[in-house]
Each structure stands twice: as C-alpha cells, then as structure tokens.
Design a protein around this motif. Structure first.
Motif, mmCIF file in Angstrom:
data_model
loop_
_atom_site.group_PDB
_atom_site.id
_atom_site.type_symbol
_atom_site.label_atom_id
_atom_site.label_comp_id
_atom_site.label_asym_id
_atom_site.label_seq_id
_atom_site.Cartn_x
_atom_site.Cartn_y
_atom_site.Cartn_z
ATOM 1 N N SER A 46 0.855 -1.181 0.059
ATOM 2 C CA SER A 46 -0.008 0.016 -0.086
ATOM 3 C C SER A 46 0.870 1.192 -0.049
ATOM 4 O O SER A 46 2.057 1.025 -0.102
ATOM 5 C CB SER A 46 -0.882 0.035 1.288
ATOM 6 O OG SER A 46 -0.001 0.031 2.394
ATOM 7 N N ALA A 47 0.275 2.366 0.313
ATOM 8 C CA ALA A 47 1.153 3.645 0.212
ATOM 9 C C ALA A 47 2.219 3.579 1.430
ATOM 10 O O ALA A 47 1.862 2.696 2.343
ATOM 11 C CB ALA A 47 0.005 4.754 0.341
ATOM 12 N N SER A 48 2.992 4.399 1.400
ATOM 13 C CA SER A 48 3.876 4.557 2.472
ATOM 14 C C SER A 48 3.125 4.721 3.840
ATOM 15 O O SER A 48 2.107 5.375 4.062
ATOM 16 C CB SER A 48 4.913 5.643 2.310
ATOM 17 O OG SER A 48 4.471 6.995 2.303
ATOM 18 N N VAL A 49 3.943 4.163 4.836
ATOM 19 C CA VAL A 49 3.336 4.207 6.280
ATOM 20 C C VAL A 49 4.399 4.691 7.156
ATOM 21 O O VAL A 49 5.553 4.905 7.099
ATOM 22 C CB VAL A 49 2.838 2.599 6.633
ATOM 23 C CG1 VAL A 49 2.171 2.121 6.023
ATOM 24 C CG2 VAL A 49 4.284 1.847 6.666
ATOM 25 N N THR A 50 3.900 5.166 8.529
ATOM 26 C CA THR A 50 4.850 5.596 9.498
ATOM 27 C C THR A 50 4.874 4.414 10.497
ATOM 28 O O THR A 50 4.235 3.382 10.512
ATOM 29 C CB THR A 50 4.287 6.892 10.184
ATOM 30 O OG1 THR A 50 3.233 6.566 10.719
ATOM 31 C CG2 THR A 50 3.872 7.779 8.800
ATOM 32 N N ALA A 51 5.631 4.748 11.527
ATOM 33 C CA ALA A 51 5.665 3.749 12.603
ATOM 34 C C ALA A 51 4.664 3.677 13.714
ATOM 35 O O ALA A 51 4.805 3.099 14.697
ATOM 36 C CB ALA A 51 7.355 3.919 13.435
ATOM 37 N N THR A 52 3.832 4.599 13.340
ATOM 38 C CA THR A 52 2.680 4.992 14.408
ATOM 39 C C THR A 52 1.793 3.977 14.094
ATOM 40 O O THR A 52 1.180 3.922 12.779
ATOM 41 C CB THR A 52 2.260 6.470 14.266
ATOM 42 O OG1 THR A 52 3.094 7.141 14.623
ATOM 43 C CG2 THR A 52 0.890 6.536 15.292
ATOM 44 N N SER A 53 1.238 3.076 14.949
ATOM 45 C CA SER A 53 0.458 2.100 14.660
ATOM 46 C C SER A 53 -1.247 2.652 14.969
ATOM 47 O O SER A 53 -1.544 3.369 15.354
ATOM 48 C CB SER A 53 0.552 0.806 15.519
ATOM 49 O OG SER A 53 0.228 1.103 16.905
ATOM 50 N N PRO A 54 -2.006 2.012 14.048
ATOM 51 C CA PRO A 54 -3.364 2.519 14.139
ATOM 52 C C PRO A 54 -3.983 1.882 15.809
ATOM 53 O O PRO A 54 -3.281 1.157 16.535
ATOM 54 C CB PRO A 54 -4.237 1.678 13.122
ATOM 55 C CG PRO A 54 -3.449 0.592 12.803
ATOM 56 C CD PRO A 54 -1.882 1.064 12.902
ATOM 57 N N ALA A 55 -5.128 2.390 15.889
ATOM 58 C CA ALA A 55 -5.771 1.804 17.191
ATOM 59 C C ALA A 55 -5.766 0.415 17.432
ATOM 60 O O ALA A 55 -5.509 -0.127 18.720
ATOM 61 C CB ALA A 55 -7.222 2.291 17.308
ATOM 62 N N THR A 56 -6.009 -0.368 16.357
ATOM 63 C CA THR A 56 -5.821 -1.785 16.558
ATOM 64 C C THR A 56 -4.437 -2.368 16.726
ATOM 65 O O THR A 56 -4.328 -3.454 17.516
ATOM 66 C CB THR A 56 -6.461 -2.455 15.342
ATOM 67 O OG1 THR A 56 -5.467 -2.043 14.043
ATOM 68 C CG2 THR A 56 -7.754 -2.078 14.825
ATOM 69 N N PHE A 59 -0.867 -4.829 11.929
ATOM 70 C CA PHE A 59 -0.681 -4.528 10.258
ATOM 71 C C PHE A 59 -0.688 -5.885 9.751
ATOM 72 O O PHE A 59 -0.420 -6.962 10.042
ATOM 73 C CB PHE A 59 0.761 -3.854 10.374
ATOM 74 C CG PHE A 59 0.677 -2.623 10.997
ATOM 75 C CD1 PHE A 59 0.689 -1.467 10.149
ATOM 76 C CD2 PHE A 59 1.019 -2.428 12.257
ATOM 77 C CE1 PHE A 59 0.707 -0.249 10.550
ATOM 78 C CE2 PHE A 59 1.022 -1.040 12.720
ATOM 79 C CZ PHE A 59 0.968 0.238 11.918
ATOM 80 N N THR A 60 -0.544 -5.788 8.391
ATOM 81 C CA THR A 60 -0.191 -6.867 7.609
ATOM 82 C C THR A 60 1.033 -6.461 6.758
ATOM 83 O O THR A 60 1.255 -5.426 6.669
ATOM 84 C CB THR A 60 -1.508 -7.049 6.430
ATOM 85 O OG1 THR A 60 -1.538 -5.823 5.473
ATOM 86 C CG2 THR A 60 -3.003 -7.160 7.218
ATOM 87 N N PRO A 61 1.210 -7.583 5.970
ATOM 88 C CA PRO A 61 2.772 -7.309 5.182
ATOM 89 C C PRO A 61 2.789 -6.165 4.206
ATOM 90 O O PRO A 61 3.392 -5.602 3.904
ATOM 91 C CB PRO A 61 3.004 -8.523 4.707
ATOM 92 C CG PRO A 61 2.558 -9.528 5.497
ATOM 93 C CD PRO A 61 1.052 -8.956 6.084
ATOM 94 N N SER A 62 1.425 -5.931 3.643
ATOM 95 C CA SER A 62 1.425 -5.021 2.489
ATOM 96 C C SER A 62 1.144 -3.492 3.086
ATOM 97 O O SER A 62 1.357 -2.474 2.547
ATOM 98 C CB SER A 62 -0.027 -5.078 1.999
ATOM 99 O OG SER A 62 -1.147 -5.185 2.807
ATOM 100 N N ASP A 63 1.549 -3.440 4.567
ATOM 101 C CA ASP A 63 1.655 -2.055 5.029
ATOM 102 C C ASP A 63 3.004 -1.602 5.053
ATOM 103 O O ASP A 63 3.220 -0.462 5.370
ATOM 104 C CB ASP A 63 1.141 -1.873 6.611
ATOM 105 C CG ASP A 63 -0.514 -2.213 6.692
ATOM 106 O OD1 ASP A 63 -1.297 -1.726 5.626
ATOM 107 O OD2 ASP A 63 -1.176 -3.058 7.383
ATOM 108 N N TRP A 64 3.874 -2.353 4.544
ATOM 109 C CA TRP A 64 5.174 -1.877 4.974
ATOM 110 C C TRP A 64 6.137 -1.442 3.676
ATOM 111 O O TRP A 64 5.352 -1.648 2.636
ATOM 112 C CB TRP A 64 6.012 -3.186 5.451
ATOM 113 C CG TRP A 64 5.301 -3.472 6.732
ATOM 114 C CD1 TRP A 64 4.671 -2.874 7.576
ATOM 115 C CD2 TRP A 64 5.607 -4.859 7.583
ATOM 116 N NE1 TRP A 64 4.482 -3.727 8.651
ATOM 117 C CE2 TRP A 64 5.163 -4.892 8.845
ATOM 118 C CE3 TRP A 64 6.434 -5.976 7.295
ATOM 119 C CZ2 TRP A 64 5.167 -5.849 9.647
ATOM 120 C CZ3 TRP A 64 6.587 -7.005 7.916
ATOM 121 C CH2 TRP A 64 5.930 -6.930 9.305
#
Length: 239
Positions: A46-56, A59-64
């Motif tokens: 997916s699009a680029s992400v940060t090291a801040t996790s969502p409320a849940t 993550f899935t591998p596609s988040d990286w």
C-alpha cells in the motif's frame, strides 16, 4: 528469562512481530520490490506508512515499505502463525545444522512474565564460530503443538561463509516455498540493506519477501562487540 539478543528477537518473531523486537530497536517489517513471478514472491504494498500504529495495533505485510529502511520507519505489529499444520521443518533443519556444524539445544518452552500476553512456544537454538570473532547461529520456534513458526539465521557480516549459510537458510522447504526465487531475493536485497546500513549506522530492515504462507526478512544491526550482524528471519504469517 534473560536471552541473547538474536534469540530474544527470534522468539518475538515466533509469537508477535512488533516494534523494537529485533536487536537494537529493529522491528521486522516491509515488503520487497523484487517480484520473482506469480505466486513466487511479493504482494503489492500500500502507500507509505509511518511507525505509528493504528488503534488496533495490527498490520499486514502490505502495510510496509518497499525498500530497506531504518527500524524507526516501519510498522509496529504483525501477528504471525505456523507455516502449515503438520510441518515441523525437521528434515530441513537436520540438513542445515549438519552442513554448518551447529548443534541445536533441546526444545524449551518460553517462560514469559505473567503479564506478557505473547503465546508460549517451543524454541531451540545453536551456534558455530568459524573464527573467534564471527558467528553463525540458528534459532527455531514451534507452536506448542509442534508446528514450525519461524526460523532465524544470524551471521556476522565478516564471516567468510555467511553468503552460503544465509543462502541455505532462505531456502527453507516450507509449503509454498520457491527456493530459487527466495535465493534471488536474498542476493539482490543484501547489497541494498548494506548500503542503507552503512549510510545510517543504525539497524536496517529489508523489504519482506512473500512465498506461500511465509514471509522473510533480512535485518542488519551492530552487535556492539564483533561488528555488523545479519539476522535472516523466515516466519509464517496469519494474513
């Protein structure tokens, strides 16, 4: 239970991949841009992400990220699972440890603190020292019912045999494995990881390589004593 850095990181890989789970603050994350072919490698990130996790916090591998990055730039949680029901990796592990003269310890159960919600697992580890200042090691994690969850191979960057050792490790024969594609991924990824590590002087995580129910990750970090070390982790993913 106080554990060596590589062993502790491997046990986290076998239970829950999370931020700061690998040596010196690294966490296993990111997705590879190398695409060996259909059903042989990567998922689309997916699009680029940060090291801040969502409320849940999940993550899935596609988040990286799709390229090697320092540990502070990757997501902080990935639930993982056994590769497949009934797959223990016993034959492969016997070949690997015999070839590299590594004696695995007897299986032990983790004894995490009472307030630690990580699942209890079986683990075993062993190491060889080609020279006094280099190391090759193997750490294995199984679920309580005996299914293989992860294999971590660590090697000193200066070990003359590290390319062959890690090259054999990445070819773990789990269901859905594509050994040739996996070896190609490692060969092409290692120089990229080295480049970022040499520039940043911090722990660096590679993209993830995906094959069947597994993901693979190369981490490079400073041991503080014997210089740079690679940690190659292959683990089952639950998503």
């Amino acid at each position: 239970m106080k554990l060596p850095q590589v062993l502790a990181a491997a046990l986290l890989t076998g239970a829950l991949l999370a931020g700061c789970s690998s040596p010196h603050g690294s966490s296993p994350g990111s997705v590879s841009s190398v695409s060996p072919g259909p059903d042989e490698g990567e998922i689309t990130p997916s699009a680029s992400v940060t090291a801040t996790s969502p409320a849940t916090g999940t993550f899935t591998p596609s988040d990286w990220p799709t390229r090697p990055v320092t540990a502070d730039k990757i997501p902080t949680g990935l639930s993982n699972a056994a590769f497949a029901k009934g797959y223990t990796g016993a034959d492969y592990l016997a070949r690997l440890t015999k070839r590299w003269h590594i004696s695995l310890s007897s299986k032990k159960k983790t004894d995490f603190r009472a307030d630690d919600d990580r699942p209890v697992v079986w683990f075993s580890s062993g190491a060889a020292h080609p020279t006094a200042s280099t190391e090759l090691s193997v750490t294995v994690v199984w679920s309580l019912d005996g299914n293989l969850k992860s294999l971590t191979c660590a090697a000193s960057r200066t070990a003359t045999a590290r390319t062959d050792f890690l090259g054999q490790c990445i070819q773990l024969d789990h269901p859905g494995a594509h050994p040739g594609a996996a070896a190609h991924w490692l060969r092409t990824t290692t120089p990229d990881v080295d480049k970022v590590y040499d520039q940043a002087k911090k722990t660096v995580d590679s993209p993830l390589y995906r094959s069947g129910p597994a993901a693979s990750l190369l981490v490079e970090y400073d041991t503080g004593k014997t210089g740079a070390m690679y940690s190659l982790r292959i683990f089952g993913v639950s998503s």
